[in-house]
Design a protein around this motif. Structure first.
Motif, PDB file in Angstrom:
ATOM      1  N   ALA A  56       0.831  -1.201   0.000  1.00 35.27           N
ATOM      2  CA  ALA A  56       0.000   0.000   0.000  1.00 35.27           C
ATOM      3  C   ALA A  56       0.873   1.261   0.000  1.00 35.27           C
ATOM      4  O   ALA A  56       0.560   2.253  -0.675  1.00 35.27           O
ATOM      5  CB  ALA A  56      -0.930   0.000   1.210  1.00 35.27           C
ATOM      6  N   GLN A  57       1.971   1.220   0.742  1.00 34.06           N
ATOM      7  CA  GLN A  57       2.874   2.367   0.773  1.00 34.06           C
ATOM      8  C   GLN A  57       3.563   2.553  -0.578  1.00 34.06           C
ATOM      9  O   GLN A  57       3.784   3.684  -1.034  1.00 34.06           O
ATOM     10  CB  GLN A  57       3.928   2.193   1.881  1.00 34.06           C
ATOM     11  N   MET A  58       3.864   1.440  -1.244  1.00 26.64           N
ATOM     12  CA  MET A  58       4.490   1.514  -2.559  1.00 26.64           C
ATOM     13  C   MET A  58       3.550   2.171  -3.569  1.00 26.64           C
ATOM     14  O   MET A  58       3.963   2.992  -4.397  1.00 26.64           O
ATOM     15  CB  MET A  58       4.877   0.099  -3.012  1.00 26.64           C
ATOM     16  N   VAL A  59       2.267   1.832  -3.487  1.00 31.22           N
ATOM     17  CA  VAL A  59       1.267   2.454  -4.357  1.00 31.22           C
ATOM     18  C   VAL A  59       1.198   3.954  -4.072  1.00 31.22           C
ATOM     19  O   VAL A  59       1.156   4.776  -4.991  1.00 31.22           O
ATOM     20  CB  VAL A  59      -0.115   1.792  -4.172  1.00 31.22           C
ATOM     21  N   ARG A  60       1.186   4.337  -2.791  1.00 33.57           N
ATOM     22  CA  ARG A  60       1.157   5.758  -2.419  1.00 33.57           C
ATOM     23  C   ARG A  60       2.365   6.492  -2.976  1.00 33.57           C
ATOM     24  O   ARG A  60       2.265   7.637  -3.423  1.00 33.57           O
ATOM     25  CB  ARG A  60       1.144   5.915  -0.895  1.00 33.57           C
ATOM     26  N   LEU A  61       3.516   5.832  -2.950  1.00 36.33           N
ATOM     27  CA  LEU A  61       4.735   6.446  -3.460  1.00 36.33           C
ATOM     28  C   LEU A  61       4.591   6.766  -4.951  1.00 36.33           C
ATOM     29  O   LEU A  61       4.904   7.888  -5.386  1.00 36.33           O
ATOM     30  CB  LEU A  61       5.927   5.515  -3.223  1.00 36.33           C
ATOM     31  N   VAL A  62       4.118   5.810  -5.729  1.00 32.38           N
ATOM     32  CA  VAL A  62       3.967   6.020  -7.170  1.00 32.38           C
ATOM     33  C   VAL A  62       2.889   7.075  -7.434  1.00 32.38           C
ATOM     34  O   VAL A  62       3.037   7.921  -8.323  1.00 32.38           O
ATOM     35  CB  VAL A  62       3.655   4.698  -7.885  1.00 32.38           C
ATOM     36  N   GLU A  63       1.823   7.047  -6.670  1.00 33.65           N
ATOM     37  CA  GLU A  63       0.770   8.061  -6.841  1.00 33.65           C
ATOM     38  C   GLU A  63       1.309   9.468  -6.547  1.00 33.65           C
ATOM     39  O   GLU A  63       0.943  10.434  -7.238  1.00 33.65           O
ATOM     40  CB  GLU A  63      -0.415   7.753  -5.929  1.00 33.65           C
ATOM     41  N   THR A  64       2.167   9.576  -5.561  1.00 32.04           N
ATOM     42  CA  THR A  64       2.756  10.872  -5.226  1.00 32.04           C
ATOM     43  C   THR A  64       3.611  11.391  -6.377  1.00 32.04           C
ATOM     44  O   THR A  64       3.554  12.578  -6.731  1.00 32.04           O
ATOM     45  CB  THR A  64       3.596  10.759  -3.940  1.00 32.04           C
ATOM     46  N   MET A  65       4.404  10.502  -6.970  1.00 36.13           N
ATOM     47  CA  MET A  65       5.208  10.900  -8.133  1.00 36.13           C
ATOM     48  C   MET A  65       4.307  11.294  -9.299  1.00 36.13           C
ATOM     49  O   MET A  65       4.562  12.289  -9.989  1.00 36.13           O
ATOM     50  CB  MET A  65       6.139   9.760  -8.540  1.00 36.13           C
TER      51      MET A  65
END
Length: 650
Positions: A56-65
């Motif tokens: 879930a954190q990895m998805v948030r990271l990509v969404e932030t980028m």
């Protein structure tokens, strides 16, 4: 298998993105994400892979980028693509920087636009606007205690003012540099306020502890940054009922990068400012990012991983933006902030050459170059696609953090030599230098020095004496120091007022919020009526400004001064002289022989001893700075006290 794993991981992440992101035109974003994703995933997994919420954190990271990319302007995207194609653009000799406080150089951000003509007149085309984000009044640490990372401090303007100055800088080909404080927030930041109110989610943004058991173990290995005003590294917070790690000041709470929420929040802030037209982000206090018990909590490996991950993520969203590492650490640790690659900077493209700065001041105090040369030989090599910021003064104090082995190698005892430097620059010898002692540690005796370039070089005391010879010597020292940073390799960075001979300002002592921080003595506000004297022939301001303007103009025309690892330090039998060769790696016949005399008395340069470096002892030389041929006699060139030459064979 490498590409298969990478593609599989990336596809699984992309499948989970929010629909509103999937609908956007993200062609360049996806291309860059694909190229960088394996490294990003590997780093994020190394740091946070043991958490249950990793995916879930990895998805948030990509969404932030992705969100950062969506809000990137067409102009910024055009610059990104141009800089990707000319990836060594910042290594050119044409860049010359200046650091300033907005309300020390102008009245506010709006007024800063009116001063663009000054930058153009001098030749500065990279401007570091010192921290302007919202800070509490009286507890700001000169702007580095941020209470809102997305809001401009009302005392200098607002976001609209910032966007206007960004647009004006771009129209005039001036790079905009802005600070992002990575290590800590103000204790009045929203995250800290929620932590004080008992919210466990935000308490996990910081390093907090119920009792002293863990802090006491930390303290055994951690030095004190501000021993006089803020001893220790932890502060008790009554509202929260917990100890908080506060490495700098008690009102600056250290962030806990073991928490991926912290990293993603900071990444979003970095991309936010990249999208406001910032060309270069100065990352403050990067050496402190990872805390580990039993260590000094500086230069930890995972601090480097944090920076590598931040760079890779920014490379996807805003690849035209550069990072400066504000890491004032030992020479052996300094170059690590470029990254581990043999060529390309994987962390920060630029780092402060604090060692060279301190070594230059040693040369001024000792009037010889023994330690200066030894220290330069020990400087770690930079990566091919990376560069230094070379500077004489900045907003901060001067610490004499040379390697003890270098000090011993030239015949000094390390501790006593540092004490000599503190005494010299605080005027205990002949009152030439007017520095103030900063943060003396009564237990170790260590201390640092504050003061403006001009006052440290003796101009303040010389003007008081009215002695023209002393004034001339002080101006020569100011120009000598600047001649080195202009020719040494890297991006020279001037500080506000240095090109005008700005003196110490002791009025800070009357301000209760500044009185216990002597760094404010050299954070002077420019008097623009007095600055107009730069146009009055014969004035001190005119002599310094005119020489600096000429120095910058000539630097920009000399291809050998670009930074491609094209400097060779030359041995000199004369301990008062610093000598090095700069050359164009693509055309080695383009050479500049730099010589600087750190003594107050005339010295001779014996050309014959440099023939092994390709220097023609019978050549006809011209000084590129002055445009004249230096006096030669029987194979020797004469230098006056404090004189420098940029020699080219004609």
């Amino acid at each position: 298998m490498y590409e298969q794993i990478s593609h599989s991981l990336l596809n699984s992440i992309l499948d989970e993105l929010r629909p509103e992101i999937k609908r956007q035109n993200l062609r360049h974003f996806y291309t860059r994400l694909g190229a960088n994703f394996y490294a990003i995933h590997s780093l994020f997994s190394t740091l946070y892979g043991d958490r249950d919420d990793f995916q879930a954190q990895m998805v948030r990271l990509v969404e932030t980028m992705a969100e950062g990319y969506i809000y990137r302007s067409e102009e910024s995207e055009r610059l990104d693509m141009s800089r990707e194609q000319d990836h060594n653009w910042f290594l050119s000799q044409k860049w010359v920087g200046m650091a300033l406080y907005t309300n020390g150089f102008a009245e506010n951000l709006a007024d800063l636009a009116n001063k663009i003509g000054y930058f153009q007149e001098l030749g500065v085309n990279m401007v570091h606007i010192m921290p302007i984000l919202k800070c509490p009044i009286g507890k700001s640490d000169g702007g580095y205690a941020i209470s809102n990372f997305r809001e401009i401090d009302g005392r200098v303007g607002d976001l609209n003012d910032f966007q206007k100055i960004s647009e004006q800088f771009r129209k005039n080909d001036i790079l905009l540099v802005l600070d992002i404080v990575l290590n800590h927030t103000s204790d009045e930041h929203e995250w800290a306020l929620k932590a004080k109110a008992g919210d466990p989610h935000y308490q996990n943004y910081y390093l907090t502890f119920e009792d002293r058991s863990v802090p006491d173990v930390f303290e055994q290995g951690m030095p004190e940054v501000f021993p006089e005003t803020d001893p220790g590294n932890f502060t008790w917070n009554e509202e929260m009922g917990r100890w908080v790690m506060t490495v700098f000041h008690d009102y600056q709470w250290d962030l806990d990068y073991r928490n991926p929420d912290v990293f993603i929040e900071i990444l979003a802030i970095v991309l936010f400012w990249a999208n406001q037209g910032v060309d270069v982000l100065r990352l403050d206090a990067v050496a402190f990012l990872w805390k580990k018990m039993g260590s000094t909590c500086q230069n930890e490996r995972k601090a480097h991983l944090i920076l590598q991950l931040l760079k890779d993520c920014c490379q996807v969203t805003a690849p035209g933006v550069l990072f400066i590492a504000e890491a004032i650490v030992a020479p052996g640790e300094l170059a690590k902030y470029f990254g581990e690659d043999a060529i390309v900077a994987k962390e920060c493209e630029i780092a402060y050459n604090a060692t060279l700065m301190a070594l230059l001041w040693d040369g001024i105090a000792t009037k010889n170059t023994k330690l200066l040369r030894e220290g330069i030989k020990s400087l770690p090599s930079k990566l091919d696609r990376a560069t230094w910021l070379t500077y004489v003064r900045c907003h901060d104090d001067i610490g004499f953090g040379f390697d003890d082995r270098d000090i011993s190698a030239v015949g000094y005892e390390p501790h006593s030599h540092r004490m000599f430097l503190i005494d010299y620059f605080s005027g205990k010898y002949d009152d030439t230098s007017r520095g103030l002692v900063f943060m003396r540690n009564e237990f170790t005796g260590d201390a640092r020095i504050c003061g403006s370039l001009a006052s440290l070089a003796g101009l303040e005391s010389a003007l008081e004496s009215g002695d023209q010879a002393r004034i001339d010597r002080a101006i020569s020292k100011i120009l000598l120091l600047n001649s080195v940073i202009m020719s040494f390799g890297g991006i020279p960075l001037l500080y506000n007022g240095d090109a005008l001979g700005l003196l110490n300002d002791y009025s800070y002592s009357g301000d209760p919020s500044k009185a216990n921080d002597s760094r404010w003595v050299h954070r002077s506000k420019i008097d623009w009526e007095k600055a107009a004297l730069r146009h009055q022939r014969g004035s001190v301001e005119c002599r310094i400004f005119t020489a600096m303007k000429r120095m910058i103009s000539i630097r920009k025309e000399i291809s050998a001064f670009a930074d491609f690892n094209n400097r060779e330090l030359l041995h000199s039998d004369n301990e008062h002289l610093l000598c090095y060769l700069r050359f164009n790696p693509l055309r080695t016949s383009d050479k500049v022989f730099v010589v600087a005399n750190f003594d107050d008395h005339p010295q001779r340069l014996e050309l014959e001893s440099y023939s092994r470096y390709g220097i023609n002892p019978r050549g006809n030389y011209v000084d590129l700075f002055s445009g004249v041929r230096p006096s030669q006699y029987e194979g020797c060139i004469a230098l006056q006290g404090g004189q420098f030459y940029w020699l080219s064979e004609n």
